[in-house]
Write an enzyme that holds these catalytic residues in place. Sequence first.
Site, PDB file in Angstrom:
ATOM      1  N   ASN A  52      43.625  46.887  40.205  1.00 22.96           N
ATOM      2  CA  ASN A  52      43.361  45.543  39.824  1.00 22.96           C
ATOM      3  C   ASN A  52      42.019  45.176  39.907  1.00 22.96           C
ATOM      4  O   ASN A  52      41.088  45.319  40.739  1.00 22.96           O
ATOM      5  CB  ASN A  52      44.025  44.485  40.915  1.00 22.96           C
ATOM      6  CG  ASN A  52      43.564  43.075  40.590  1.00 22.96           C
ATOM      7  OD1 ASN A  52      43.179  42.841  39.685  1.00 22.96           O
ATOM      8  ND2 ASN A  52      43.820  42.380  41.825  1.00 22.96           N
ATOM      9  N   TRP A  53      41.268  45.215  38.411  1.00 24.08           N
ATOM     10  CA  TRP A  53      39.943  45.479  38.426  1.00 24.08           C
ATOM     11  C   TRP A  53      39.264  43.836  38.639  1.00 24.08           C
ATOM     12  O   TRP A  53      38.137  43.656  38.602  1.00 24.08           O
ATOM     13  CB  TRP A  53      39.749  45.714  36.955  1.00 24.08           C
ATOM     14  CG  TRP A  53      39.394  47.143  36.888  1.00 24.08           C
ATOM     15  CD1 TRP A  53      40.018  48.100  37.675  1.00 24.08           C
ATOM     16  CD2 TRP A  53      38.872  47.932  35.722  1.00 24.08           C
ATOM     17  NE1 TRP A  53      39.774  49.474  37.174  1.00 24.08           N
ATOM     18  CE2 TRP A  53      38.903  49.240  35.999  1.00 24.08           C
ATOM     19  CE3 TRP A  53      38.165  47.629  34.556  1.00 24.08           C
ATOM     20  CZ2 TRP A  53      38.678  50.426  35.135  1.00 24.08           C
ATOM     21  CZ3 TRP A  53      37.687  48.600  33.842  1.00 24.08           C
ATOM     22  CH2 TRP A  53      37.970  49.959  33.892  1.00 24.08           C
ATOM     23  N   LYS A  54      40.215  42.856  38.626  1.00 23.02           N
ATOM     24  CA  LYS A  54      39.937  41.427  39.025  1.00 23.02           C
ATOM     25  C   LYS A  54      38.668  41.112  37.860  1.00 23.02           C
ATOM     26  O   LYS A  54      39.137  41.402  36.814  1.00 23.02           O
ATOM     27  CB  LYS A  54      39.320  41.277  40.438  1.00 23.02           C
ATOM     28  CG  LYS A  54      40.165  41.735  41.436  1.00 23.02           C
ATOM     29  CD  LYS A  54      39.698  41.358  42.625  1.00 23.02           C
ATOM     30  CE  LYS A  54      40.936  41.886  43.785  1.00 23.02           C
ATOM     31  NZ  LYS A  54      40.516  41.595  45.170  1.00 23.02           N
ATOM     32  N   HIS A  98      48.638  36.637  42.757  1.00 25.25           N
ATOM     33  CA  HIS A  98      47.514  37.187  43.677  1.00 25.25           C
ATOM     34  C   HIS A  98      47.032  35.976  44.486  1.00 25.25           C
ATOM     35  O   HIS A  98      46.807  34.748  43.933  1.00 25.25           O
ATOM     36  CB  HIS A  98      46.457  37.682  42.699  1.00 25.25           C
ATOM     37  CG  HIS A  98      45.601  38.778  43.593  1.00 25.25           C
ATOM     38  ND1 HIS A  98      44.515  38.212  44.386  1.00 25.25           N
ATOM     39  CD2 HIS A  98      45.573  40.203  43.810  1.00 25.25           C
ATOM     40  CE1 HIS A  98      43.948  39.108  44.986  1.00 25.25           C
ATOM     41  NE2 HIS A  98      44.545  40.216  44.593  1.00 25.25           N
ATOM     42  N   GLU A 125      43.970  35.443  45.380  1.00 26.26           N
ATOM     43  CA  GLU A 125      42.929  34.995  44.684  1.00 26.26           C
ATOM     44  C   GLU A 125      43.157  33.798  43.750  1.00 26.26           C
ATOM     45  O   GLU A 125      42.509  32.710  43.606  1.00 26.26           O
ATOM     46  CB  GLU A 125      41.770  35.853  44.131  1.00 26.26           C
ATOM     47  CG  GLU A 125      41.301  36.658  45.112  1.00 26.26           C
ATOM     48  CD  GLU A 125      40.796  37.991  44.601  1.00 26.26           C
ATOM     49  OE1 GLU A 125      40.787  38.286  43.483  1.00 26.26           O
ATOM     50  OE2 GLU A 125      40.367  38.809  45.526  1.00 26.26           O
ATOM     51  N   GLU A 167      50.069  41.970  50.392  1.00 26.07           N
ATOM     52  CA  GLU A 167      48.717  41.994  50.692  1.00 26.07           C
ATOM     53  C   GLU A 167      48.273  40.997  51.648  1.00 26.07           C
ATOM     54  O   GLU A 167      48.191  39.815  51.442  1.00 26.07           O
ATOM     55  CB  GLU A 167      48.057  41.728  49.275  1.00 26.07           C
ATOM     56  CG  GLU A 167      48.034  42.486  48.111  1.00 26.07           C
ATOM     57  CD  GLU A 167      47.167  42.668  47.145  1.00 26.07           C
ATOM     58  OE1 GLU A 167      46.541  43.559  46.819  1.00 26.07           O
ATOM     59  OE2 GLU A 167      47.001  41.441  46.500  1.00 26.07           O
ATOM     60  N   GLY A 191      39.486  42.999  50.467  1.00 30.07           N
ATOM     61  CA  GLY A 191      37.973  42.954  50.261  1.00 30.07           C
ATOM     62  C   GLY A 191      37.118  43.143  51.452  1.00 30.07           C
ATOM     63  O   GLY A 191      35.859  42.979  51.422  1.00 30.07           O
ATOM     64  N   SER A 236      42.297  46.435  50.858  1.00 25.63           N
ATOM     65  CA  SER A 236      40.967  47.442  51.396  1.00 25.63           C
ATOM     66  C   SER A 236      41.817  48.965  51.436  1.00 25.63           C
ATOM     67  O   SER A 236      41.329  49.889  52.107  1.00 25.63           O
ATOM     68  CB  SER A 236      40.475  47.156  52.648  1.00 25.63           C
ATOM     69  OG  SER A 236      39.983  45.914  52.639  1.00 25.63           O
ATOM     70  N   GLY A 255      41.966  47.151  44.876  1.00 22.15           N
ATOM     71  CA  GLY A 255      41.008  46.194  44.186  1.00 22.15           C
ATOM     72  C   GLY A 255      39.583  46.976  43.772  1.00 22.15           C
ATOM     73  O   GLY A 255      39.504  47.987  43.017  1.00 22.15           O
ATOM     74  N   GLY A 256      38.701  46.861  44.896  1.00 24.17           N
ATOM     75  CA  GLY A 256      37.484  47.482  44.697  1.00 24.17           C
ATOM     76  C   GLY A 256      37.387  48.888  44.646  1.00 24.17           C
ATOM     77  O   GLY A 256      36.588  49.358  43.821  1.00 24.17           O
TER      78      GLY A 256
HETATM   79  P1  PGA Z   1      40.742  45.223  47.702  1.00 23.53           P
HETATM   80  O1  PGA Z   1      41.744  44.334  46.749  1.00 23.53           O
HETATM   81  O2  PGA Z   1      41.441  46.738  47.614  1.00 23.53           O
HETATM   82  O3  PGA Z   1      39.390  45.064  47.031  1.00 23.53           O
HETATM   83  O4  PGA Z   1      40.989  44.809  49.076  1.00 23.53           O
HETATM   84  C1  PGA Z   1      43.041  44.392  46.794  1.00 23.53           C
HETATM   85  C2  PGA Z   1      43.586  43.056  45.922  1.00 23.53           C
HETATM   86  O5  PGA Z   1      42.988  42.075  46.044  1.00 23.53           O
HETATM   87  O6  PGA Z   1      44.686  43.306  45.135  1.00 23.53           O
END
Ligand code: PGA
Length: 247
Positions: free
Chosen positions: A8-10, A90, A92, A160, A166, A206, A227-228
């Site tokens: 997930n590159w956001k 998600h 966010e 999640e 994050g 994470s 994500g990251g």
């Molecule tokens: P993260 O994000 O790996 O940076 O914690 C995961 C996500 O939001 O899908």
Amino acid sequence: MKKLIVANWKMNGSVQALKLFAKSDIIAKQSLCDVVICPPSIYIQNAHSLFENSITGAQDCCEIDDGPRTGEISARMLSEFNVNYVILGHSERRLYQNESNDRCVSKIKIAQENGLSPIFCIGEKFSDVEKGHAEDVILHQLDSLTVHSVDFTNLTIAYEPIWSIGTGSVPDNLTIAKTMNLIRNWLIENAGIRAGNTIRLLYGGSVNEHNAHEILRISNVDGVLVGGASLKRSSFENIITSCSLDN
Ligand code: PGA
């Protein structure tokens, strides 16, 4: 079951970054597990031409097909670009776009009608854990699937914990196993034994190249949503490799 690794590159990345990923052996490693990269929607066409079709996913879609929704993208449009997966619900989007559970489920339905496979994100806040409500929150999010009669056939669930996204904090293995088991049991009860056992459950929050191997070995973890750590080619490659070590 083949593991599913989703990047997930956001709101990150660039055409250049996609080209760099395309040069790596991520595609070759797809024999080890299924890999999906979800770049920002403006890059989907680039991703589609750089990667094989099966590797491109989207981060969201609108709950209607066409119409007055300035700035939105519909599932029908995504399907025109052969997008296979779409991340929905998600945390966010729930937080910054005020998306309710019901709205997320409407998106799931329209995504499925357009042939996409939704990845439905669920998870609790840290305050829910402190109050001892985490399981109730997760079950409530799952219940909305049956309230709106969602088709379970091409659904993926991503657990999640919001407090883990994050932050570098990951629940211990036992807690992840317990939650995955809760979700699996709910699925078996509501979707039937066959569908309930074949729906892939992802862990997200994470995940990185150092912890992926251990997380992927936890019972009922059929993949990870990253994500990251999915933004750096070498870390993402290492996560994919670690997925194959036990399979
Ligand atoms: P993260 O994000 O790996 O940076 O914690 C995961 C996500 O939001 O899908």
